[in-house]
Scaffold this active site. Sequence first.
Site, short mmCIF file in Angstrom:
data_model
loop_
_atom_site.label_atom_id
_atom_site.label_comp_id
_atom_site.label_asym_id
_atom_site.label_seq_id
_atom_site.Cartn_x
_atom_site.Cartn_y
_atom_site.Cartn_z
N GLY B 13 0.81 -1.21 0.00
CA GLY B 13 0.00 0.00 0.00
C GLY B 13 0.84 1.26 0.00
CG PHE B 14 0.11 5.73 -1.03
CD1 PHE B 14 0.17 5.53 -2.38
CD2 PHE B 14 0.45 6.97 -0.51
CE1 PHE B 14 0.58 6.55 -3.22
CE2 PHE B 14 0.85 7.99 -1.34
CZ PHE B 14 0.92 7.78 -2.70
CG HIS B 15 4.86 1.84 2.51
ND1 HIS B 15 6.23 1.89 2.51
CD2 HIS B 15 4.52 1.10 1.44
CE1 HIS B 15 6.68 1.19 1.47
NE2 HIS B 15 5.68 0.71 0.81
CB ILE B 16 7.45 6.09 4.51
CG1 ILE B 16 6.81 6.19 5.89
CG2 ILE B 16 8.44 7.24 4.33
CD1 ILE B 16 7.81 6.12 7.02
CB ALA B 19 4.08 9.05 0.88
#
Lengths: 150, 90
Positions: B13-16, B19
């Site tokens: 998913g959209f982790h650090i 991002a």
Amino acid sequence: MNILELLQPQSILIPLSGNDKVGVISSLIDGLAAAGSVTDKELYKNAVLTRETTGSTGIGFGVAIPHGKSAGVTRPGLAFAKLASPVDWDSLDGEPVKAVFMIAVPESAAGNEHLQILIALSRKLIDSEFRDKLMAVSDSEALTSLLATI
Amino acid sequence: MQTRTVTIVNEAGFHIRPAQLVSEKASAYESTILIKPEGTTNEANAKSILNLMTLGLAKGAVVHIEAEGSDEQEAVDAISQLVESGFGEA
């Protein structure tokens, strides 16, 4: 996700004197081990350092969020360090790091627990007032009340 | 204004790191770029890493990428491509 439940007194290090990124990471892992979250420190440390090689976890604003998912972790945990002096973290904005949150998640954790912790943390960190207060915390009570109020 | 709809494909998913990659890429464009998860009223400035992290997008999440400005077409293309690539992750 209540991040306060993940943050044990043993894993709050204020202030922490660390010379470099690896030293800071090692101290935070010791804290997570004392708190009963990490059982195999070397295994978890490998996961955290491997993660750092794929891109710095220094998100800017003087904050870093190193993290790792590993079989060396028995239950999810969060550690915090307020650094006695800023440490270089190869951050996105080039600024040294003054505050570090470390996330530990077991290898077997279902779904995206690390993501939930990250969301909870980033929703606080996005607030500049929170960040200012975070940089000024002087003890673990101040940190926990700050995390509880905002 | 240019808009495209894409799905988060990487397992974690959209982790650090995603991002970071999106905010770096987005900052190269003059246009205002917003990421809007489908089915919510949330939106994030694609140039802000913290803004993006608060979305907490998991694998399978559908997002609308919206850009407005002189390079809106290029911006939407580049960000869509990055998300659909899975950020080089599994």
